[in-house]
Every structure is written in structure tokens, then in C-alpha cells.
Design a protein around this motif. Structure first.
Motif, PDB file in Angstrom:
ATOM      1  N   TYR A  49     -38.083  -6.931  51.409  1.00  0.00           N
ATOM      2  CA  TYR A  49     -38.436  -7.491  52.699  1.00  0.00           C
ATOM      3  C   TYR A  49     -38.495  -6.324  53.679  1.00  0.00           C
ATOM      4  O   TYR A  49     -37.734  -5.374  53.588  1.00  0.00           O
ATOM      5  CB  TYR A  49     -37.467  -8.592  53.152  1.00  0.00           C
ATOM      6  N   THR A  50     -39.496  -6.352  54.555  1.00  0.00           N
ATOM      7  CA  THR A  50     -39.712  -5.256  55.498  1.00  0.00           C
ATOM      8  C   THR A  50     -39.924  -5.829  56.886  1.00  0.00           C
ATOM      9  O   THR A  50     -40.215  -7.013  57.055  1.00  0.00           O
ATOM     10  CB  THR A  50     -40.945  -4.416  55.106  1.00  0.00           C
ATOM     11  N   ILE A  67     -33.054 -22.077  43.967  1.00  0.00           N
ATOM     12  CA  ILE A  67     -33.205 -20.626  44.036  1.00  0.00           C
ATOM     13  C   ILE A  67     -31.914 -19.985  44.530  1.00  0.00           C
ATOM     14  O   ILE A  67     -31.399 -20.364  45.582  1.00  0.00           O
ATOM     15  CB  ILE A  67     -34.339 -20.235  44.999  1.00  0.00           C
ATOM     16  N   GLU A  68     -31.437 -19.012  43.786  1.00  0.00           N
ATOM     17  CA  GLU A  68     -30.345 -18.173  44.261  1.00  0.00           C
ATOM     18  C   GLU A  68     -31.003 -16.940  44.880  1.00  0.00           C
ATOM     19  O   GLU A  68     -31.695 -16.189  44.200  1.00  0.00           O
ATOM     20  CB  GLU A  68     -29.434 -17.763  43.112  1.00  0.00           C
ATOM     21  N   VAL A  69     -30.818 -16.768  46.174  1.00  0.00           N
ATOM     22  CA  VAL A  69     -31.416 -15.650  46.901  1.00  0.00           C
ATOM     23  C   VAL A  69     -30.347 -14.581  47.086  1.00  0.00           C
ATOM     24  O   VAL A  69     -29.287 -14.859  47.627  1.00  0.00           O
ATOM     25  CB  VAL A  69     -31.933 -16.088  48.289  1.00  0.00           C
ATOM     26  N   THR A  70     -30.640 -13.369  46.617  1.00  0.00           N
ATOM     27  CA  THR A  70     -29.757 -12.240  46.859  1.00  0.00           C
ATOM     28  C   THR A  70     -30.521 -11.262  47.744  1.00  0.00           C
ATOM     29  O   THR A  70     -31.617 -10.837  47.404  1.00  0.00           O
ATOM     30  CB  THR A  70     -29.340 -11.539  45.547  1.00  0.00           C
ATOM     31  N   ARG A  71     -29.910 -10.952  48.868  1.00  0.00           N
ATOM     32  CA  ARG A  71     -30.509 -10.015  49.822  1.00  0.00           C
ATOM     33  C   ARG A  71     -29.608  -8.797  49.881  1.00  0.00           C
ATOM     34  O   ARG A  71     -28.406  -8.910  50.107  1.00  0.00           O
ATOM     35  CB  ARG A  71     -30.605 -10.686  51.186  1.00  0.00           C
ATOM     36  N   ILE A  72     -30.201  -7.637  49.640  1.00  0.00           N
ATOM     37  CA  ILE A  72     -29.432  -6.390  49.651  1.00  0.00           C
ATOM     38  C   ILE A  72     -29.904  -5.548  50.836  1.00  0.00           C
ATOM     39  O   ILE A  72     -31.097  -5.283  50.981  1.00  0.00           O
ATOM     40  CB  ILE A  72     -29.589  -5.619  48.334  1.00  0.00           C
ATOM     41  N   VAL A  73     -28.949  -5.145  51.652  1.00  0.00           N
ATOM     42  CA  VAL A  73     -29.226  -4.328  52.833  1.00  0.00           C
ATOM     43  C   VAL A  73     -28.537  -2.984  52.640  1.00  0.00           C
ATOM     44  O   VAL A  73     -27.372  -2.925  52.242  1.00  0.00           O
ATOM     45  CB  VAL A  73     -28.669  -4.997  54.108  1.00  0.00           C
ATOM     46  N   ASP A  74     -29.244  -1.917  52.913  1.00  0.00           N
ATOM     47  CA  ASP A  74     -28.665  -0.566  52.855  1.00  0.00           C
ATOM     48  C   ASP A  74     -28.034  -0.235  51.505  1.00  0.00           C
ATOM     49  O   ASP A  74     -27.056   0.504  51.442  1.00  0.00           O
ATOM     50  CB  ASP A  74     -27.616  -0.381  53.952  1.00  0.00           C
ATOM     51  N   SER A  75     -28.528  -0.785  50.435  1.00  0.00           N
ATOM     52  CA  SER A  75     -28.049  -0.532  49.074  1.00  0.00           C
ATOM     53  C   SER A  75     -26.570  -0.849  48.860  1.00  0.00           C
ATOM     54  O   SER A  75     -26.038  -0.620  47.789  1.00  0.00           O
ATOM     55  CB  SER A  75     -28.289   0.929  48.672  1.00  0.00           C
ATOM     56  N   ASN A  76     -25.888  -1.338  49.865  1.00  0.00           N
ATOM     57  CA  ASN A  76     -24.452  -1.612  49.730  1.00  0.00           C
ATOM     58  C   ASN A  76     -24.092  -3.060  50.009  1.00  0.00           C
ATOM     59  O   ASN A  76     -23.257  -3.640  49.328  1.00  0.00           O
ATOM     60  CB  ASN A  76     -23.644  -0.736  50.698  1.00  0.00           C
ATOM     61  N   VAL A  77     -24.678  -3.621  51.036  1.00  0.00           N
ATOM     62  CA  VAL A  77     -24.285  -4.941  51.500  1.00  0.00           C
ATOM     63  C   VAL A  77     -25.152  -5.995  50.825  1.00  0.00           C
ATOM     64  O   VAL A  77     -26.376  -5.966  50.926  1.00  0.00           O
ATOM     65  CB  VAL A  77     -24.416  -5.040  53.040  1.00  0.00           C
ATOM     66  N   GLU A  78     -24.496  -6.930  50.133  1.00  0.00           N
ATOM     67  CA  GLU A  78     -25.194  -7.985  49.418  1.00  0.00           C
ATOM     68  C   GLU A  78     -24.853  -9.327  50.025  1.00  0.00           C
ATOM     69  O   GLU A  78     -23.691  -9.587  50.332  1.00  0.00           O
ATOM     70  CB  GLU A  78     -24.732  -7.960  47.954  1.00  0.00           C
TER      71      GLU A  78
END
Length: 133
Positions: A49-50, A67-78
Motif C-alpha cells: 500500500y502506498t 480475509i485475514e489482513v496483515t499490514r506491515i509498517v516500517d518492516s517492524n510493526v504488524e
């Protein structure tokens, strides 16, 4: 007079019973269809996502279209939350808000859509990973 009431009761009761039996059969048929349904979008989807913020998306679509949505921010925060396809057989994702306010809308048919979180927004795209044998 009383005999005619009994006669009506004897005629109407079996008709009511037959009517309710067909309703029960219809409900059982619908339940069997739902249990046997396999979403054509079932599987693992990955992408990004951008926009004003960006990161990675992982969508795991189950057999029934949840749907299980996994959103990863900054490669650390899930962040993990759950959404659904709008209806059986649909590719449209029902807007569902994560605990942090992230809202994903769009379609798995187009493999893209938009997202919103507070005053930020942008777009997303995914591709379906091959199903392991």
C-alpha cells in the motif's frame, strides 16, 4: 359445530407440518451450499500500500471468503485484522476498520483498491501467490 372444528384442525395440521418440513429442507440445502462453498479468491495475496504512508499487505482469503489482513509498517510493526468479501462469489472487499483505523476497500478481481487511515490515504495492489501442491 364442534365436529367441524375438529375436522378443520385435522385437515390444517398436516398441511402446516408439510409446509414447515419444506422450509427446513430449504434451510438445510442453503447450509450445505455454504459449507461446500469455496471462494475463487481463496489463498494468499501479497502486495503493498502506498500514499502518505506505505508498507506491505498480506491478505489470507479463507475458503468461505473471510480475509485475514496483515499490514506491515516500517518492516517492524504488524497489524492483523479481519475483513470479508462483500457477498458469496464477490471479489469486492467489505470495508472493515482495523483497531488502528486502517480501512481497506477494493477488489480482488482488479487486485487493487484504496485505503484510508485518519487523514492519510492512498492506494494498494496485491498479487495472488501460487497455491502449493
Amino acid at each position: 359445530m364442534i365436529k367441524s372444528h375438529y375436522l378443520k384442525l385435522l385437515i390444517i395440521t398436516p398441511l402446516l407440518f408439510l409446509s414447515s418440513c419444506s422450509e427446513i429442507e430449504d434451510n438445510l440445502d442453503r447450509k450445505r451450499e455454504q459449507e461446500n462453498y469455496v471462494s475463487p479468491y481463496m489463498g494468499k495475496w501479497t502486495g503493498t500500500y502506498t500514499g502518505e504512508i506505505s508498507g506491505t499487505l498480506i491478505l489470507n482469503v479463507s475458503k468461505n471468503g473471510s480475509i485475514e489482513v496483515t499490514r506491515i509498517v516500517d518492516s517492524n510493526v504488524e497489524e492483523v485484522y479481519y475483513a470479508n468479501l462483500q457477498s458469496v462469489g464477490s471479489a469486492a472487499i467489505s470495508p472493515s476498520t482495523s483497531p488502528k483505523g486502517f480501512v481497506l476497500t477494493g477488489s480482488l478481481e482488479t487486485k487493487s483498491g484504496t485505503w484510508k487511515q485518519k487523514y492519510w490515504s492512498g492506494s494498494w495492489s496485491v498479487k495472488k501467490l501460487p497455491t502449493p501442491l
